[in-house]
Write a protein that holds these residues in place. Structure first.
Motif, PDB file in Angstrom:
ATOM      1  N   TYR A  32      63.701  18.105  28.641  1.00 18.51           N
ATOM      2  CA  TYR A  32      62.228  17.809  28.068  1.00 18.51           C
ATOM      3  C   TYR A  32      61.319  18.559  28.970  1.00 18.51           C
ATOM      4  O   TYR A  32      61.346  18.438  30.067  1.00 18.51           O
ATOM      5  CB  TYR A  32      61.905  16.460  28.045  1.00 18.51           C
ATOM      6  N   TYR A  36      51.060  21.937  30.876  1.00 18.39           N
ATOM      7  CA  TYR A  36      49.796  21.233  31.092  1.00 18.39           C
ATOM      8  C   TYR A  36      48.801  22.327  31.463  1.00 18.39           C
ATOM      9  O   TYR A  36      49.285  23.247  32.135  1.00 18.39           O
ATOM     10  CB  TYR A  36      50.025  20.056  32.031  1.00 18.39           C
ATOM     11  N   LEU A  46      48.169  17.943  27.888  1.00 18.42           N
ATOM     12  CA  LEU A  46      49.351  18.575  27.548  1.00 18.42           C
ATOM     13  C   LEU A  46      48.912  19.415  26.339  1.00 18.42           C
ATOM     14  O   LEU A  46      48.028  19.353  25.527  1.00 18.42           O
ATOM     15  CB  LEU A  46      49.992  17.465  26.813  1.00 18.42           C
ATOM     16  N   ASP A  49      54.914  20.983  24.184  1.00 20.21           N
ATOM     17  CA  ASP A  49      56.110  20.772  24.612  1.00 20.21           C
ATOM     18  C   ASP A  49      57.415  21.148  24.029  1.00 20.21           C
ATOM     19  O   ASP A  49      57.444  21.478  22.686  1.00 20.21           O
ATOM     20  CB  ASP A  49      56.314  19.310  25.058  1.00 20.21           C
ATOM     21  N   ARG A  51      61.706  20.400  23.266  1.00 15.23           N
ATOM     22  CA  ARG A  51      62.963  19.862  23.837  1.00 15.23           C
ATOM     23  C   ARG A  51      64.125  20.696  23.951  1.00 15.23           C
ATOM     24  O   ARG A  51      64.287  21.709  23.094  1.00 15.23           O
ATOM     25  CB  ARG A  51      63.109  18.366  22.961  1.00 15.23           C
ATOM     26  N   PHE A  89      50.577  24.207  34.264  1.00 12.22           N
ATOM     27  CA  PHE A  89      51.631  23.746  34.814  1.00 12.22           C
ATOM     28  C   PHE A  89      52.878  23.663  34.035  1.00 12.22           C
ATOM     29  O   PHE A  89      52.654  23.100  32.990  1.00 12.22           O
ATOM     30  CB  PHE A  89      51.390  22.263  35.721  1.00 12.22           C
ATOM     31  N   GLY A  96      65.357  10.140  28.013  1.00 12.36           N
ATOM     32  CA  GLY A  96      65.870   8.797  28.051  1.00 12.36           C
ATOM     33  C   GLY A  96      65.202   8.001  28.915  1.00 12.36           C
ATOM     34  O   GLY A  96      63.578   8.128  29.153  1.00 12.36           O
ATOM     35  N   THR A  97      65.579   7.142  29.797  1.00 15.45           N
ATOM     36  CA  THR A  97      64.935   6.351  30.681  1.00 15.45           C
ATOM     37  C   THR A  97      64.151   7.080  31.811  1.00 15.45           C
ATOM     38  O   THR A  97      63.346   6.379  32.438  1.00 15.45           O
ATOM     39  CB  THR A  97      65.919   5.367  31.327  1.00 15.45           C
ATOM     40  N   SER A  98      64.447   8.244  32.088  1.00 14.67           N
ATOM     41  CA  SER A  98      63.874   9.249  32.907  1.00 14.67           C
ATOM     42  C   SER A  98      62.899   9.983  32.426  1.00 14.67           C
ATOM     43  O   SER A  98      62.371  10.914  32.877  1.00 14.67           O
ATOM     44  CB  SER A  98      64.950  10.269  33.629  1.00 14.67           C
ATOM     45  N   TYR A  99      62.622   9.724  31.264  1.00  8.37           N
ATOM     46  CA  TYR A  99      61.506  10.667  30.682  1.00  8.37           C
ATOM     47  C   TYR A  99      60.206  10.607  31.226  1.00  8.37           C
ATOM     48  O   TYR A  99      59.609  11.871  31.249  1.00  8.37           O
ATOM     49  CB  TYR A  99      61.329  10.107  29.052  1.00  8.37           C
ATOM     50  N   GLY A 100      59.679   9.670  31.722  1.00  4.81           N
ATOM     51  CA  GLY A 100      58.424   9.635  32.288  1.00  4.81           C
ATOM     52  C   GLY A 100      58.367  10.334  33.910  1.00  4.81           C
ATOM     53  O   GLY A 100      57.402  10.245  34.435  1.00  4.81           O
ATOM     54  N   LYS A 101      59.575  10.763  34.310  1.00  2.00           N
ATOM     55  CA  LYS A 101      59.850  11.212  35.650  1.00  2.00           C
ATOM     56  C   LYS A 101      59.622  12.748  35.405  1.00  2.00           C
ATOM     57  O   LYS A 101      60.722  13.406  35.528  1.00  2.00           O
ATOM     58  CB  LYS A 101      60.941  10.834  36.385  1.00  2.00           C
ATOM     59  N   LEU A 102      58.505  13.454  35.560  1.00  2.00           N
ATOM     60  CA  LEU A 102      58.250  14.543  35.438  1.00  2.00           C
ATOM     61  C   LEU A 102      58.213  15.418  36.870  1.00  2.00           C
ATOM     62  O   LEU A 102      57.689  14.941  37.561  1.00  2.00           O
ATOM     63  CB  LEU A 102      56.957  15.152  34.583  1.00  2.00           C
ATOM     64  N   PHE A 104      57.009  18.864  38.536  1.00  2.00           N
ATOM     65  CA  PHE A 104      56.089  19.840  38.018  1.00  2.00           C
ATOM     66  C   PHE A 104      56.318  21.209  38.973  1.00  2.00           C
ATOM     67  O   PHE A 104      56.728  21.376  39.886  1.00  2.00           O
ATOM     68  CB  PHE A 104      54.721  19.547  38.427  1.00  2.00           C
TER      69      PHE A 104
END
Lengths: 114, 113
Positions: A32, A36, A46, A49, A51, A89, A96-102, A104
């Protein structure tokens, strides 16, 4: 961990020209890739984006391309306007469950001269 | 719809003190991520909460902690403040299922003196 490199750090263009910002990532599991735009005194916004199952995506004057083999992705802005001036940026995450860990990139200061 | 709201906008604290920052996500969003932004290190991930559980964690010392409430509002706490903790702290929210992007708030500017 993931590392995202972004180039150039500064970019100056004339109004109406195109601007291209490039990013490379290290984690082959990343799937992903958001971009920004941050204006002075505001949080990042945003703008587009992509995928990993898509090679290119467009939204009016903005497009993003992704090359998973080479692990790089780029932002293209056409017909630039002074209001496009901001810090941009790129980012990457595994989804997945790491989607929120961006993770940069360091940012590109884009200046569009009238 | 209302965006992501962070309070306070500005904060000045003394070394050694502790601070709590608040983030109200967009209505319906269950995931809240926190980031630290500095000129030298850029945007760095602190942690992410989803449905009151910490789902991801960055590489920050244990002085940095957070939590999420049942209404998805989140707080982050920094104990024993150091000068190097001066930064813009940003939170971002999302539905959290991977189908949408993260929307950022305007941040809390923390200055440690």
């Amino acid at each position: 961990g993931e590392n995202v490199e972004q180039h150039p750090s500064t970019l100056s263009v004339q109004e109406g020209d195109s601007a291209v910002i490039k990013c490379t990532y290290s984690d082959s599991a990343s799937n992903y890739f958001p971009w920004y735009k941050q204006e002075l005194g505001k949080g990042p916004q945003l703008i587009i984006d992509i995928r990993s199952n898509v090679g290119e995506k467009k939204d009016q004057r903005i497009a993003v391309t992704l090359n998973k083999t080479a692990k790089h992705f780029s932002l293209h802005i056409t017909e630039t306007q002074p209001e496009d001036s901001a810090v941009y940026f790129c980012a990457a995450s595994r989804g997945g469950t790491s989607y929120g860990k961006l993770t940069f990139g360091q940012g590109t200061i884009l200046t569009v001269h009238p | 719809k209302a965006g992501v709201t962070q309070t306070p906008r500005y904060l000045i604290k003394t070394r050694g003190q502790q601070v709590t920052l608040s983030c109200s996500p967009i209505s319906g969003h269950r995931s809240v991520s926190w980031y630290q932004q500095t000129p030298g290190q850029g945007l760095q991930f602190l942690f992410e909460y989803f449905s009151e559980t910490q789902r991801n964690k960055g590489n920050f010392p244990g002085r940095f902690s957070g939590r999420q409430f049942s209404n998805s509002r989140s707080e982050m706490n920094v104990s024993t403040l150091e000068l190097g903790d001066s930064a813009l702290y940003l939170c971002a929210s999302s539905l959290g299922q991977g189908g949408d992007g993260y929307t950022f708030g305007s941040g809390t500017r923390l200055t440690v003196v």
